[in-house]
Design a protein around this motif. Structure first.
Motif, PDB file in Angstrom:
ATOM      1  N   THR A 186      72.755  -2.311 -81.270  1.00 32.18           N
ATOM      2  CA  THR A 186      72.081  -2.021 -80.006  1.00 32.18           C
ATOM      3  C   THR A 186      72.258  -3.154 -79.001  1.00 32.18           C
ATOM      4  O   THR A 186      72.198  -2.922 -77.791  1.00 32.18           O
ATOM      5  CB  THR A 186      70.572  -1.765 -80.210  1.00 32.18           C
ATOM      6  N   LYS A 187      72.467  -4.372 -79.479  1.00 33.30           N
ATOM      7  CA  LYS A 187      72.656  -5.496 -78.563  1.00 33.30           C
ATOM      8  C   LYS A 187      73.905  -5.284 -77.713  1.00 33.30           C
ATOM      9  O   LYS A 187      73.922  -5.595 -76.521  1.00 33.30           O
ATOM     10  CB  LYS A 187      72.759  -6.799 -79.349  1.00 33.30           C
ATOM     11  N   HIS A 188      74.948  -4.737 -78.344  1.00 31.97           N
ATOM     12  CA  HIS A 188      76.177  -4.503 -77.587  1.00 31.97           C
ATOM     13  C   HIS A 188      75.975  -3.369 -76.583  1.00 31.97           C
ATOM     14  O   HIS A 188      76.420  -3.455 -75.433  1.00 31.97           O
ATOM     15  CB  HIS A 188      77.320  -4.166 -78.535  1.00 31.97           C
ATOM     16  N   VAL A 189      75.293  -2.310 -77.003  1.00 33.91           N
ATOM     17  CA  VAL A 189      75.021  -1.200 -76.096  1.00 33.91           C
ATOM     18  C   VAL A 189      74.202  -1.693 -74.905  1.00 33.91           C
ATOM     19  O   VAL A 189      74.480  -1.356 -73.757  1.00 33.91           O
ATOM     20  CB  VAL A 189      74.265  -0.072 -76.834  1.00 33.91           C
ATOM     21  N   ALA A 190      73.182  -2.513 -75.193  1.00 32.17           N
ATOM     22  CA  ALA A 190      72.336  -3.037 -74.122  1.00 32.17           C
ATOM     23  C   ALA A 190      73.149  -3.881 -73.149  1.00 32.17           C
ATOM     24  O   ALA A 190      72.943  -3.833 -71.937  1.00 32.17           O
ATOM     25  CB  ALA A 190      71.198  -3.861 -74.710  1.00 32.17           C
TER      26      ALA A 190
END
Length: 202
Positions: A186-190
């Motif tokens: 999710t960090k990359h998506v964010a």
């Protein structure tokens, strides 16, 4: 707390945390991460110094350490960064969630276990080249699933304009490791959605 971060951002994050929303705030992540690293380093140094000065007096050690950095401030930073083991937006098990619609299999890959995927495949799925956009944990007895228990991971490969997926046999014992992997993704998506903050859908 870091004085160079806008007060309204800090206030907004504090309000969300009080309401139980522990999502990562994009605007605060970088500055607070640096501040937290520095603060924790100073606290560790203080603990070591106090132990040397008052080796037989734990009360003095605790008092001296507490003065170096208010624990409430550290807790706040950890909460905003999602490093405080706070409950997620939902306490449901991963297999209890029923995501709408479905993901395209594309290039379908099958693994023998979560351990195989985590140890031999995931390290080579670079986030910049393989965007994990969806996951589905299928478990017999949930959402009319009648097959074997499995995890589906669905990726977009933007440079190739194509999709790829992995089907992985899982058990309930794999859930903590799967959650950790998904949280990291999710960090990359964010980051791709900056400066929009990705939060709960309800």
């Amino acid at each position: 707390m870091p004085s160079h971060i806008p007060a309204e951002l800090l206030a907004g994050a504090a309000q969300r945390i009080r309401q139980g929303d522990h999502r990562i705030d994009i605007a605060l992540r970088g500055p607070l991460a640096a501040w937290l690293d520095d603060a924790e380093h100073r606290v560790r140094s203080a603990v070591q110094a106090a132990a040397e000065v008052w080796p037989d007096d734990p009360d003095h050690q605790s008092a001296f350490t507490a003065r170096q950095q208010p624990e409430a401030a550290l807790d706040f930073a950890r909460a905003v960064l999602g490093q405080d083991n706070a409950p997620a937006a939902t306490d449901q098990h991963l297999w209890e969630l029923d995501h709408p619609y479905y993901g395209a299999e594309g290039y379908l890959n099958e693994c023998e276990s979560w351990a195989e995927f985590a140890e031999h495949i995931a390290p080579h799925l670079y986030s910049d080249l393989n965007h994990l956009y969806r996951w589905d944990w299928h478990k017999p007895g949930h959402h009319e699933w009648e097959g074997e228990e499995e995890l589906g991971l669905f990726f977009i490969m933007p440079r190739k304009s194509s999709c790829m997926s992995y089907t992985i046999p899982v058990t309930e014992a794999d859930e903590p490791a799967v959650r950790a992997y998904l949280a990291d993704m999710t960090k990359h998506v964010a980051a791709l959605w900056e400066p929009i903050t990705i939060g709960p859908t309800t």
